[in-house]
Motif scaffolding. Structure first.
Motif, short mmCIF file in Angstrom:
data_model
loop_
_atom_site.label_atom_id
_atom_site.label_comp_id
_atom_site.label_asym_id
_atom_site.label_seq_id
_atom_site.Cartn_x
_atom_site.Cartn_y
_atom_site.Cartn_z
N CYS A 136 0.75 -1.38 -0.05
CA CYS A 136 -0.02 0.10 0.10
C CYS A 136 0.84 1.28 -0.03
O CYS A 136 1.79 1.28 0.66
N LEU A 137 0.37 2.29 -0.82
CA LEU A 137 0.96 3.49 -0.59
C LEU A 137 0.11 4.59 -0.55
O LEU A 137 -1.02 4.47 -1.30
N PRO A 138 -0.17 5.60 0.59
CA PRO A 138 -1.06 6.38 0.86
C PRO A 138 -1.09 7.52 -0.55
O PRO A 138 -0.01 8.12 -0.51
N ALA A 139 -2.15 7.59 -1.21
CA ALA A 139 -1.99 8.39 -2.36
C ALA A 139 -3.45 8.94 -2.33
O ALA A 139 -4.53 8.84 -1.39
N GLY A 140 -3.75 9.73 -3.58
CA GLY A 140 -5.11 10.41 -3.86
C GLY A 140 -6.28 9.37 -4.30
O GLY A 140 -6.07 8.02 -4.30
N SER A 141 -7.06 9.92 -4.74
CA SER A 141 -8.44 9.04 -5.26
C SER A 141 -8.60 8.99 -6.69
O SER A 141 -8.99 7.91 -7.14
N CYS A 142 -8.52 10.17 -7.28
CA CYS A 142 -9.06 10.04 -8.75
C CYS A 142 -7.95 9.04 -9.38
O CYS A 142 -6.65 9.22 -9.51
N PRO A 143 -8.49 8.03 -10.25
CA PRO A 143 -7.52 7.21 -10.87
C PRO A 143 -6.72 7.57 -12.08
O PRO A 143 -5.54 7.07 -12.13
N THR A 144 -6.88 8.73 -12.63
CA THR A 144 -6.11 9.26 -13.54
C THR A 144 -5.11 10.22 -13.10
O THR A 144 -4.33 10.71 -13.90
N VAL A 145 -5.14 10.74 -11.90
CA VAL A 145 -4.17 11.80 -11.49
C VAL A 145 -2.65 10.80 -11.32
O VAL A 145 -2.64 9.57 -11.20
N GLY A 146 -1.78 11.78 -11.61
CA GLY A 146 -0.34 11.22 -12.10
C GLY A 146 0.12 11.46 -10.71
O GLY A 146 -0.01 12.04 -9.86
N ILE A 147 1.10 10.17 -10.44
CA ILE A 147 1.73 10.13 -9.12
C ILE A 147 2.80 11.39 -9.00
O ILE A 147 3.12 11.40 -7.84
N ALA A 148 3.40 11.76 -10.03
CA ALA A 148 4.28 12.80 -10.07
C ALA A 148 3.76 14.10 -9.29
O ALA A 148 4.24 14.60 -8.37
N GLY A 149 2.65 14.64 -10.04
CA GLY A 149 2.00 15.74 -9.76
C GLY A 149 1.39 15.77 -7.98
O GLY A 149 1.78 16.79 -7.26
N LEU A 150 0.91 14.50 -7.95
CA LEU A 150 0.15 14.30 -6.16
C LEU A 150 1.53 14.48 -5.47
O LEU A 150 1.43 15.31 -4.29
N THR A 151 2.69 13.64 -5.76
CA THR A 151 3.64 13.41 -4.84
C THR A 151 4.23 14.93 -4.51
O THR A 151 4.67 15.39 -3.21
N LEU A 152 4.57 15.65 -5.56
CA LEU A 152 5.26 17.15 -5.57
C LEU A 152 4.48 17.77 -4.85
O LEU A 152 5.32 19.03 -4.18
N GLY A 153 3.24 17.98 -4.83
CA GLY A 153 2.42 18.82 -3.94
C GLY A 153 2.18 18.61 -2.58
O GLY A 153 1.45 18.91 -1.96
N GLY A 154 2.56 17.35 -2.28
CA GLY A 154 2.24 16.76 -0.72
C GLY A 154 1.63 15.33 -1.09
O GLY A 154 2.26 14.35 -0.58
N GLY A 155 0.17 15.29 -1.63
CA GLY A 155 -0.48 13.95 -1.67
C GLY A 155 -1.35 13.89 -0.59
O GLY A 155 -1.16 12.77 0.16
N GLY A 164 -4.55 12.07 0.96
CA GLY A 164 -5.63 11.04 0.23
C GLY A 164 -6.36 10.35 1.49
O GLY A 164 -6.54 10.75 2.47
N VAL A 165 -7.15 9.20 1.12
CA VAL A 165 -7.97 8.78 2.23
C VAL A 165 -7.37 7.89 3.18
O VAL A 165 -7.95 7.36 4.05
N LEU A 166 -5.97 7.59 3.13
CA LEU A 166 -5.18 6.78 4.12
C LEU A 166 -4.33 7.95 4.62
O LEU A 166 -3.34 7.43 5.36
N SER A 167 -4.27 9.07 4.59
CA SER A 167 -3.41 10.22 5.06
C SER A 167 -3.37 10.14 6.52
O SER A 167 -2.15 10.23 7.07
N ARG A 168 -4.29 10.18 7.19
CA ARG A 168 -4.19 10.14 8.77
C ARG A 168 -3.64 8.98 9.47
O ARG A 168 -3.10 8.97 10.43
#
Length: 492
Positions: free
Chosen positions: A175-194, A196-200
């Protein structure tokens, strides 16, 4: 007359006056002292040599991927990103890169010819910045390999999208905690923080980053980690995509894929104030295994709302926690899910969608009655409040570039629209954003980047801005990666 021409004219006039009454022989001053005629200093002229025009055919020959130019097959389709409102933006070339060396060639050309350049991973830039106007779009979508290694880390190409990341990780039980929208790229998500529903429970996506390969403005490949390139590594974890170079690959640490329980609750009309007030009190008392959000849906009259969430644990445990929410829903669904199915539960649509959006970060609970008033008379506008805390707050605001570690929640203001309604939607979203400022101050989440955000650099980076400015100046002194909301470099 400009300043340079004025000074030149003034200097020549003075010289002419002096030498009109003097000669190099037999000339004396009024006091009888001989004088000597001095030669005029040479006149210097600054010649600005324009950069050479980009040699697209040379780039085409240098890369192993594909170069597309306007008028060529697939160009108009390839330049499109998730939000159709950005379809008016037009690059002058698209490079579909397949290797880091392809990216190096693109950056070298952009630096030499002064052509704007931007990378595209998933294409979800809210402001369309992954489509550089009259520039070179570096499409990373073919660089999408995902390799789960025996030590539990995962190597992910910058072009990978979340649906593929989750699928490959699930196969390996990771598992990697990340965002929800399936077409979001891992790059932009990570570089802005990221967020998601498992962040807490597991932290932001950037908190799991171990290393990154980056093509910097001088077209070198740099490895950034805690032990090498530490300043750049710090900046890549929340400093926003597009600011420091083009990341070609990430290495993340993972955790074992957990069993999940998801839930959705809907509430009767007219109950938004009570539900929001109760939800804010309740979420602050729950363990980090529980993530939840509340969506306030604007209406022509009163807004409505729903509460959803994800729990790392069993349905029985979750039901016990839900009993603490002191409002009664009109409907409630609680379902046990395997990790991959749980991620898909929150996925939403992968179809292109026209929208206008912005954000604020809530430092604590807000007045629910005021939120209800703000959202009244705004049909089609949603306010999505996502709980933070837990593992997100375990790090200090300065430990990574993501500054909002102590925020209570993020608030995304989102309105679907078409081109004809975009101006009205922008106004509506801005009004709600500005109304929230009473509670939030100048804050915002850079992954929901908003071209109209007031004081945007402070909003997105807070007290981390000065350090980010210094790093940006160090790695990109000539602003190869400039765009309208790129980190402004400090004057020092």
């Amino acid at each position: 007359m400009d300043r340079r021409a004025f000074l030149r004219a003034a200097g020549l006039a003075g010289a002419g006056t002096v030498f009109a009454g003097c000669s190099s022989t037999g000339t004396t001053t009024p006091g009888g002292q001989p004088t000597t005629t001095l030669p005029l200093p040479p006149t210097t002229t600054t010649v600005i040599v324009p950069p050479p025009p980009p040699n697209w055919e040379s780039l085409r020959a240098r890369i192993s991927g594909t170069l597309l130019l306007p008028g060529e097959k697939d160009f108009d389709t390839a330049r499109q990103v998730y939000n159709p409102l950005t379809d008016t933006r037009k690059p002058v070339a698209i490079a579909r890169c397949e290797t880091p060396e392809d990216v190096q060639a693109c950056v070298a050309l952009a630096a030499e010819s002064k052509v704007p350049i931007a990378a595209r991973s998933g294409g979800h830039s809210y402001a369309g910045y992954s489509i550089p106007e009259s520039g070179l779009q570096v499409d990373l979508s073919e660089m999408k390999a995902i390799t789960v290694r025996p030590d539990g880390t995962v190597r992910i190409g910058a072009g990978a999208r979340l649906t593929d990341v989750y699928t490959e990780l699930a196969k390996a039980g990771k598992c990697l905690p990340a965002g929800s929208c399936p077409t979001v790229g891992i790059a932009g998500l990570t570089l802005g923080g990221g967020i998601g529903v498992l962040s807490r429970k597991f932290g932001l996506t950037c908190d799991r980053l171990d290393a990154a390969s980056v093509v910097t403005a001088d077209s070198r490949i740099v490895e950034a980690s805690a032990s090498a390139g530490a300043d750049l590594f710090w900046a890549l974890r929340g400093g926003g995509g597009g600011n420091f170079g083009i990341v070609t690959e990430f290495v993340f640490g993972t955790v074992p894929a957990p069993a999940l329980t998801v839930f959705t609750m809907r509430f009767p009309a007219g109950s938004t104030t009570d539900v929001l007030g109760a939800w804010q009190q309740w979420i602050g008392t729950t363990p980090p295994e529980l993530w939840s959000n509340i969506i306030v849906v604007g209406g022509a009259q009163a807004p409505s709302c729903e509460v959803s969430g994800c729990f790392v644990g069993s349905p029985g445990e979750l039901n016990g926690l839900l009993a603490g929410l002191k409002v009664r829903p009109s409907s409630r669904v609680v379902q046990a899910k395997e990790y991959l199915d749980g991620m898909r539960f929150f996925a939403g649509s992968s179809q292109r969608q026209s929208f206008v959006a912005s954000s604020r970060m809530l430092p604590g609970p807000v007045d629910p009655a005021k939120i209800t008033r703000v959202m009244t008379g705004r049909p089609g506008l949603d306010l999505l409040v996502d709980a933070l805390g837990g593992a997100v707050a375990d790090l200090a605001p300065s430990d990574t570039a993501f500054p909002h570690r102590k925020a209570f929640a993020s608030a995304q203001i989102y309105m679907k629209t078409d081109a004809a309604g975009a101006a009205r939607a922008t106004t509506q979203v801005g009004e709600v954003r500005d109304a929230l400022t009473e509670f939030t101050g100048a804050t915002g989440y850079v992954n929901y980047i908003d071209p109209t955000m007031p004081d945007w650099a402070t909003a997105y980076y807070g007290a981390n801005l000065p350090r980010l400015q210094q790093i940006a100046k160090s790695v990109d002194p000539n602003r190869v990666f400039a765009f309208p909301q790129a980190i402004p470099q400090s004057a020092s």
